[in-house]
Design a protein around this motif. Structure first.
Motif, PDB file in Angstrom:
ATOM      1  N   ASP A  82     -55.170  10.006  18.170  1.00  0.00           N
ATOM      2  CA  ASP A  82     -55.192  11.458  18.043  1.00  0.00           C
ATOM      3  C   ASP A  82     -53.970  12.024  18.742  1.00  0.00           C
ATOM      4  OD1 ASP A  82     -57.662  13.548  17.207  1.00  0.00           O
ATOM      5  OD2 ASP A  82     -56.110  14.416  18.501  1.00  0.00           O
ATOM      6  N   VAL A  83     -53.479  13.152  18.234  1.00  0.00           N
ATOM      7  CA  VAL A  83     -52.283  13.756  18.815  1.00  0.00           C
ATOM      8  C   VAL A  83     -52.609  14.595  20.047  1.00  0.00           C
ATOM      9  CG1 VAL A  83     -52.305  15.896  17.469  1.00  0.00           C
ATOM     10  CG2 VAL A  83     -50.099  14.861  18.136  1.00  0.00           C
ATOM     11  N   SER A  84     -53.887  14.892  20.263  1.00  0.00           N
ATOM     12  CA  SER A  84     -54.308  15.711  21.400  1.00  0.00           C
ATOM     13  C   SER A  84     -54.636  14.845  22.612  1.00  0.00           C
ATOM     14  CB  SER A  84     -55.546  16.542  21.021  1.00  0.00           C
ATOM     15  OG  SER A  84     -56.100  17.163  22.165  1.00  0.00           O
ATOM     16  N   LYS A  85     -53.908  15.032  23.689  1.00  0.00           N
ATOM     17  CA  LYS A  85     -54.217  14.306  24.921  1.00  0.00           C
ATOM     18  C   LYS A  85     -55.587  14.705  25.456  1.00  0.00           C
ATOM     19  CE  LYS A  85     -49.547  13.372  26.619  1.00  0.00           C
ATOM     20  NZ  LYS A  85     -48.586  13.561  27.745  1.00  0.00           N
ATOM     21  N   HIS A  86     -55.953  15.964  25.254  1.00  0.00           N
ATOM     22  CA  HIS A  86     -57.268  16.427  25.722  1.00  0.00           C
ATOM     23  C   HIS A  86     -58.383  15.632  25.038  1.00  0.00           C
ATOM     24  CE1 HIS A  86     -55.161  19.732  27.591  1.00  0.00           C
ATOM     25  NE2 HIS A  86     -54.678  20.115  26.425  1.00  0.00           N
ATOM     26  N   ALA A  87     -58.210  15.380  23.734  1.00  0.00           N
ATOM     27  CA  ALA A  87     -59.224  14.621  22.996  1.00  0.00           C
ATOM     28  C   ALA A  87     -59.208  13.152  23.387  1.00  0.00           C
ATOM     29  CB  ALA A  87     -58.991  14.777  21.492  1.00  0.00           C
ATOM     30  N   ILE A  88     -58.025  12.585  23.492  1.00  0.00           N
ATOM     31  CA  ILE A  88     -57.905  11.152  23.762  1.00  0.00           C
ATOM     32  C   ILE A  88     -58.413  10.798  25.156  1.00  0.00           C
ATOM     33  CG2 ILE A  88     -56.148   9.392  24.252  1.00  0.00           C
ATOM     34  CD1 ILE A  88     -57.023   9.526  21.333  1.00  0.00           C
ATOM     35  N   ARG A  89     -58.275  11.698  26.113  1.00  0.00           N
ATOM     36  CA  ARG A  89     -58.848  11.436  27.440  1.00  0.00           C
ATOM     37  C   ARG A  89     -60.346  11.209  27.335  1.00  0.00           C
ATOM     38  NH1 ARG A  89     -55.532  16.129  29.522  1.00  0.00           N
ATOM     39  NH2 ARG A  89     -53.634  15.195  30.365  1.00  0.00           N
ATOM     40  N   ARG A  90     -61.002  11.984  26.503  1.00  0.00           N
ATOM     41  CA  ARG A  90     -62.452  11.815  26.325  1.00  0.00           C
ATOM     42  C   ARG A  90     -62.752  10.567  25.494  1.00  0.00           C
ATOM     43  NH1 ARG A  90     -65.494  16.915  27.361  1.00  0.00           N
ATOM     44  NH2 ARG A  90     -63.968  18.467  28.048  1.00  0.00           N
ATOM     45  N   ALA A  91     -61.921  10.306  24.491  1.00  0.00           N
ATOM     46  CA  ALA A  91     -62.136   9.128  23.653  1.00  0.00           C
ATOM     47  C   ALA A  91     -62.060   7.842  24.471  1.00  0.00           C
ATOM     48  CB  ALA A  91     -61.112   9.090  22.522  1.00  0.00           C
ATOM     49  N   ALA A  92     -61.198   7.840  25.489  1.00  0.00           N
ATOM     50  CA  ALA A  92     -61.045   6.645  26.324  1.00  0.00           C
ATOM     51  C   ALA A  92     -62.344   6.260  27.026  1.00  0.00           C
ATOM     52  CB  ALA A  92     -59.938   6.862  27.352  1.00  0.00           C
ATOM     53  N   ARG A  93     -63.277   7.213  27.158  1.00  0.00           N
ATOM     54  CA  ARG A  93     -64.561   6.947  27.811  1.00  0.00           C
ATOM     55  C   ARG A  93     -65.710   6.820  26.822  1.00  0.00           C
ATOM     56  NH1 ARG A  93     -62.845  11.716  30.540  1.00  0.00           N
ATOM     57  NH2 ARG A  93     -64.678  12.815  29.741  1.00  0.00           N
ATOM     58  N   ALA A  94     -65.404   6.890  25.521  1.00  0.00           N
ATOM     59  CA  ALA A  94     -66.469   6.983  24.519  1.00  0.00           C
ATOM     60  C   ALA A  94     -67.200   5.673  24.290  1.00  0.00           C
ATOM     61  CB  ALA A  94     -65.894   7.494  23.196  1.00  0.00           C
ATOM     62  N   HIS A  95     -66.511   4.530  24.478  1.00  0.00           N
ATOM     63  CA  HIS A  95     -67.152   3.238  24.220  1.00  0.00           C
ATOM     64  C   HIS A  95     -66.354   2.149  24.934  1.00  0.00           C
ATOM     65  CE1 HIS A  95     -68.766  -0.243  22.067  1.00  0.00           C
ATOM     66  NE2 HIS A  95     -69.782   0.531  21.717  1.00  0.00           N
ATOM     67  N   PRO A  96     -67.016   1.144  25.480  1.00  0.00           N
ATOM     68  CA  PRO A  96     -66.300   0.100  26.228  1.00  0.00           C
ATOM     69  C   PRO A  96     -65.382  -0.769  25.381  1.00  0.00           C
ATOM     70  CG  PRO A  96     -68.648  -0.401  26.072  1.00  0.00           C
ATOM     71  CD  PRO A  96     -68.484   1.002  25.617  1.00  0.00           C
ATOM     72  N   ARG A  97     -65.579  -0.791  24.073  1.00  0.00           N
ATOM     73  CA  ARG A  97     -64.694  -1.590  23.203  1.00  0.00           C
ATOM     74  C   ARG A  97     -63.719  -0.717  22.429  1.00  0.00           C
ATOM     75  NH1 ARG A  97     -68.077  -3.419  19.564  1.00  0.00           N
ATOM     76  NH2 ARG A  97     -70.087  -3.010  20.582  1.00  0.00           N
ATOM     77  N   LEU A  98     -63.424   0.456  22.953  1.00  0.00           N
ATOM     78  CA  LEU A  98     -62.538   1.402  22.280  1.00  0.00           C
ATOM     79  C   LEU A  98     -61.270   1.594  23.097  1.00  0.00           C
ATOM     80  CD1 LEU A  98     -63.659   4.816  20.753  1.00  0.00           C
ATOM     81  CD2 LEU A  98     -61.660   4.678  22.226  1.00  0.00           C
ATOM     82  N   GLY A  99     -60.113   1.467  22.470  1.00  0.00           N
ATOM     83  CA  GLY A  99     -58.831   1.767  23.090  1.00  0.00           C
ATOM     84  C   GLY A  99     -58.313   3.089  22.563  1.00  0.00           C
ATOM     85  N   ALA A 100     -57.856   3.970  23.444  1.00  0.00           N
ATOM     86  CA  ALA A 100     -57.464   5.334  23.076  1.00  0.00           C
ATOM     87  C   ALA A 100     -55.955   5.507  23.155  1.00  0.00           C
ATOM     88  CB  ALA A 100     -58.170   6.336  23.985  1.00  0.00           C
ATOM     89  N   VAL A 101     -55.371   6.049  22.082  1.00  0.00           N
ATOM     90  CA  VAL A 101     -53.918   6.141  21.959  1.00  0.00           C
ATOM     91  C   VAL A 101     -53.526   7.527  21.451  1.00  0.00           C
ATOM     92  CG1 VAL A 101     -51.879   5.203  20.796  1.00  0.00           C
ATOM     93  CG2 VAL A 101     -53.754   3.671  21.456  1.00  0.00           C
ATOM     94  N   VAL A 102     -52.598   8.168  22.145  1.00  0.00           N
ATOM     95  CA  VAL A 102     -52.024   9.413  21.645  1.00  0.00           C
ATOM     96  C   VAL A 102     -50.996   9.051  20.577  1.00  0.00           C
ATOM     97  CG1 VAL A 102     -50.761  11.520  22.191  1.00  0.00           C
ATOM     98  CG2 VAL A 102     -52.355  10.552  23.866  1.00  0.00           C
ATOM     99  N   ALA A 103     -51.203   9.546  19.364  1.00  0.00           N
ATOM    100  CA  ALA A 103     -50.313   9.243  18.246  1.00  0.00           C
ATOM    101  C   ALA A 103     -50.428  10.358  17.216  1.00  0.00           C
ATOM    102  CB  ALA A 103     -50.670   7.898  17.615  1.00  0.00           C
ATOM    103  N   ASP A 104     -49.386  10.511  16.418  1.00  0.00           N
ATOM    104  CA  ASP A 104     -49.330  11.555  15.400  1.00  0.00           C
ATOM    105  C   ASP A 104     -49.527  10.916  14.032  1.00  0.00           C
ATOM    106  OD1 ASP A 104     -48.790  13.708  13.771  1.00  0.00           O
ATOM    107  OD2 ASP A 104     -46.898  14.245  14.734  1.00  0.00           O
ATOM    108  N   VAL A 105     -50.553  11.356  13.305  1.00  0.00           N
ATOM    109  CA  VAL A 105     -50.847  10.796  11.985  1.00  0.00           C
ATOM    110  C   VAL A 105     -49.678  10.984  11.020  1.00  0.00           C
ATOM    111  CG1 VAL A 105     -52.360  11.018   9.962  1.00  0.00           C
ATOM    112  CG2 VAL A 105     -53.342  11.011  12.246  1.00  0.00           C
TER     113      VAL A 105
END
Length: 276
Positions: free
Chosen positions: A116-139
């Motif tokens: 996701d391009v939003s750092k605000h969103a990705i900070r939360r995504a990083a805590r969403a699941h233990p097997r999930l890696g969160a990356v700031v990126a532009d589609v």
């Protein structure tokens, strides 16, 4: 978290493989990217302004609304559409990681990459699941994913980059696209003056993917929600209308609604495969 998905990530500068050492993702050519203390990494490069990113307020509204379970039937449908044998799932425009986390919960052997391009969103995504890696990126830019390594790519209420989606998906991979229909959030759209779904949205979606993909399945998912004022404010605040509204004016409109309002949820889910 990033340890689990690093083999699927690509350097956004040279496209090479990345490795994780001492909280830095780096490639063989020496390009390095620091992992934030919240557990995510930004793989945005260059001075070009990225695509529109959700604000902190929009992300907080989304987290509140989705966390209350209002879209649970949709999350279940998305998870059910993913093949049981999938090992690598990516979500392009993942937001808080809500839907990707639900998919990973149904696929115990899989790992997920939230983009996701939003750092605000990705900070939360990083805590969403233990097997999930969160990356700031532009589609809209080349995705920082290696060629042909993703089994399932999710795209839920997000922009679509058909060329990049085709590049990162395996030959037998599956693209799951979810968009709202014109019946979504009835009657709030009319009563609150929200942005309505463009009738040509479905045609534009098909055109944006047709060069690389063929639609193999389509389904409509509709259910009724009963929303109080706080939930209405959250669903309005997390969507595209949030960019164009005066918050206080909208809050007064919402207070004029019934204490609990029946609201329609309506989504189109399309499954795409690589065009032969």
């Amino acid at each position: 978290m990033l340890d689990d998905v690093v083999e699927h990530l690509a350097c956004p500068v040279c496209g090479g493989a990345l490795a994780l050492h001492d909280r830095v993702l780096g490639c063989a050519l020496g390009h390095g990217f620091d992992v934030a203390r919240q557990g995510y990494v930004s793989l945005l490069t260059g001075s070009r302004v990225p695509g529109t990113a959700d604000s902190a307020a929009m992300v907080a509204a989304r987290d509140t609304f989705l966390g209350a379970g209002h879209y649970t039937p949709l999350a279940e449908a998305i998870a059910g559409a993913c093949p049981a044998g999938a090992k690598a799932v990516a979500d392009a425009g993942a937001g808080t990681g809500h839907y990707l986390a639900r998919v990973l919960g149904e696929l115990p052997g899989a790992v997920g990459v939230a983009l996701d391009v939003s750092k605000h969103a990705i900070r939360r995504a990083a805590r969403a699941h233990p097997r999930l890696g969160a990356v700031v990126a532009d589609v809209w830019r080349p995705l920082p994913l290696r060629d042909g390594t993703i089994d399932v790519l999710l795209n839920v209420f997000a922009p679509r980059n058909g060329t990049e989606f085709a590049r990162v998906l395996r030959g037998d991979g599956e693209l799951v696209v979810v968009t709202p229909t014109s019946r979504h959030l009835v009657p709030l759209v009319e009563r609150l003056g929200l942005l309505s779904v463009d009738e040509s949205k479905e045609r534009r979606m098909a055109e944006s993917l047709s060069e690389h993909f063929v639609e193999t399945d389509r389904s409509i998912h509709e259910f009724e929600m009963t929303l109080g004022h706080d939930a209405v404010e959250a669903v309005v605040g997390m969507g595209p209308s949030a960019w164009h509204m005066d918050t206080e004016v909208m809050r007064r409109k919402i207070q004029g609604l019934r204490e609990m309002s029946p609201v329609q949820a309506s989504f189109r889910m399309s499954i795409f495969k690589h065009r032969s």
